[in-house]
Write a protein that holds these residues in place. Sequence first.
Motif, PDB file in Angstrom:
ATOM      1  N   MET A  26       0.832  -1.198   0.000  1.00 27.47           N
ATOM      2  CA  MET A  26       0.000   0.000   0.000  1.00 27.47           C
ATOM      3  C   MET A  26       0.876   1.261   0.000  1.00 27.47           C
ATOM      4  SD  MET A  26      -2.952  -1.519   0.059  1.00 27.47           S
ATOM      5  CE  MET A  26      -2.150  -2.950  -0.715  1.00 27.47           C
ATOM      6  N   THR A  27       1.958   1.219   0.785  1.00 27.31           N
ATOM      7  CA  THR A  27       2.861   2.370   0.877  1.00 27.31           C
ATOM      8  C   THR A  27       3.513   2.665  -0.468  1.00 27.31           C
ATOM      9  OG1 THR A  27       3.304   1.828   3.195  1.00 27.31           O
ATOM     10  CG2 THR A  27       4.869   3.277   2.094  1.00 27.31           C
ATOM     11  N   PHE A  53       0.621   3.933  -3.180  1.00 27.40           N
ATOM     12  CA  PHE A  53       0.093   5.299  -3.061  1.00 27.40           C
ATOM     13  C   PHE A  53       1.216   6.340  -3.069  1.00 27.40           C
ATOM     14  CE2 PHE A  53      -3.423   2.752  -1.244  1.00 27.40           C
ATOM     15  CZ  PHE A  53      -4.399   3.125  -2.153  1.00 27.40           C
ATOM     16  N   ASP A  70       0.391   8.432  -6.206  1.00 28.93           N
ATOM     17  CA  ASP A  70      -0.291   9.671  -5.815  1.00 28.93           C
ATOM     18  C   ASP A  70       0.672  10.819  -5.559  1.00 28.93           C
ATOM     19  OD1 ASP A  70      -2.539   7.933  -5.761  1.00 28.93           O
ATOM     20  OD2 ASP A  70      -3.500   9.234  -4.292  1.00 28.93           O
ATOM     21  N   PHE A  75       4.225  11.552   3.230  1.00 29.38           N
ATOM     22  CA  PHE A  75       2.880  10.985   3.299  1.00 29.38           C
ATOM     23  C   PHE A  75       2.858   9.876   4.340  1.00 29.38           C
ATOM     24  CE2 PHE A  75       5.036   7.925   0.748  1.00 29.38           C
ATOM     25  CZ  PHE A  75       4.336   6.738   0.840  1.00 29.38           C
ATOM     26  N   VAL A  98       0.779   6.280   4.969  1.00 30.73           N
ATOM     27  CA  VAL A  98      -0.063   5.355   4.205  1.00 30.73           C
ATOM     28  C   VAL A  98      -1.443   5.167   4.838  1.00 30.73           C
ATOM     29  CG1 VAL A  98       0.768   3.263   5.362  1.00 30.73           C
ATOM     30  CG2 VAL A  98      -0.061   3.135   2.997  1.00 30.73           C
ATOM     31  N   ASP A 132      -3.454   7.237   5.777  1.00 34.25           N
ATOM     32  CA  ASP A 132      -4.413   8.208   5.240  1.00 34.25           C
ATOM     33  C   ASP A 132      -5.148   7.665   4.020  1.00 34.25           C
ATOM     34  OD1 ASP A 132      -3.569   9.962   7.190  1.00 34.25           O
ATOM     35  OD2 ASP A 132      -2.221  11.083   5.864  1.00 34.25           O
ATOM     36  N   TYR A 133      -4.643   6.585   3.437  1.00 32.11           N
ATOM     37  CA  TYR A 133      -5.244   5.993   2.242  1.00 32.11           C
ATOM     38  C   TYR A 133      -6.041   4.724   2.565  1.00 32.11           C
ATOM     39  CZ  TYR A 133      -2.109   9.056  -0.406  1.00 32.11           C
ATOM     40  OH  TYR A 133      -1.450  10.141  -0.930  1.00 32.11           O
ATOM     41  N   SER A 159      -9.029   3.907   3.152  1.00 36.36           N
ATOM     42  CA  SER A 159     -10.280   3.639   2.435  1.00 36.36           C
ATOM     43  C   SER A 159     -10.027   3.127   1.017  1.00 36.36           C
ATOM     44  CB  SER A 159     -11.145   4.908   2.390  1.00 36.36           C
ATOM     45  OG  SER A 159     -10.499   5.927   1.624  1.00 36.36           O
ATOM     46  N   ARG A 160      -8.811   3.309   0.515  1.00 41.86           N
ATOM     47  CA  ARG A 160      -8.490   2.900  -0.851  1.00 41.86           C
ATOM     48  C   ARG A 160      -7.620   1.643  -0.909  1.00 41.86           C
ATOM     49  NH1 ARG A 160      -5.903   7.878  -3.762  1.00 41.86           N
ATOM     50  NH2 ARG A 160      -5.853   6.347  -5.455  1.00 41.86           N
ATOM     51  N   TYR A 161      -7.351   1.029   0.248  1.00 40.42           N
ATOM     52  CA  TYR A 161      -6.523  -0.186   0.242  1.00 40.42           C
ATOM     53  C   TYR A 161      -7.062  -1.264  -0.702  1.00 40.42           C
ATOM     54  CZ  TYR A 161      -3.883   1.367   4.424  1.00 40.42           C
ATOM     55  OH  TYR A 161      -3.090   2.040   5.317  1.00 40.42           O
TER      56      TYR A 161
END
Length: 335
Positions: A132-133, A136, A140, A274, A276, A278-279, A281-283
Amino acid sequence: MNLTNQQFRLAHRPTGLPDADTWELTEEPVVDPGEGQIAVEVIYASLDPAMRTWLNEGESYVPPVNPGEVMRALGVGRVIASRAPDFEEGDHVTGLFGIQRYAVLPVKGVAKVSEQLAPLPSYLNALGIPGMTAYFGLLDIGRPQEGQTAVVSAAAGAVGSLAGQIARLNGCRVVGVAGGAEKCRIVTEEYRFDAAIDYKAGEVSRELRGVCLDGIDIFFDNVGGPILEAALRNLARGARVVLCGAVSQYNEGAMAGPRNYMNLLVKRARMEGFVVFDYASRYPEAAREIAGWMSAGDLRSREHVVDGFETFPETLLMLYSGQNTGKLVLGVARC
């Protein structure tokens, strides 16, 4: 359940590298789960560079681990008792289990995983927080474009290896910085980076200049310190510097900032950190795409598993001496 748990608890906050005296190995009975809880036998525990920052007192992106508490860690395990809907004995699950043999906890934040879809350790790597890290942070914050040059530090590590592969899959020319000839071989041959620089064998800034002739468009940094400075010296105009970690600084007491940060101004570049979480909901979005790349053979998830729960104190130190290749995982109760 007539089981005895063993746990590594923080005995005192370390100065510099944690040592054996940093930890206390405790034992206590495993309690039955309460309503809405499950009991999990931990099979694998994730060891991550950021663990060192969790031992410090003060503000961070997560609360510190306090003396007397079980060391925080993500893990993969098997449900051995359940009083929660949708979880049954025998289910494989991942969650924040800590460095212990058994965890009894509410099911919020616990997810089922399938050994049929992927090996269990990969849920702590490409299909877990490192994946995930990398996903994003690279997409992003780094915003890769076809034909651009991406440089990744700690390129043989968990996040770095995945970030570089994702950059390649998005059309970038990818250069990794790693320590030692064998790690550089893994970076180019297994992860299919275009080039690798051994920071132990030469002057990194000069090497970057030689392989990034038009400058660095994206620098994904896991290391900080001199390697960050070397990258800043070689930025292309409009570059993006992704601040993910600073493993070279975690045991130094006071962090050393880049002395040449003004090159961000000269190159009209930006440097952005950043977290991770914080993201979250998008995992699922990231997991689906990463799983597809893995299934197609386009992305490699490499885990470095060290067996033995009792080896935790010394195994953790591998992260800070660069001994691991890929995601470092502690084998607690192997299947």
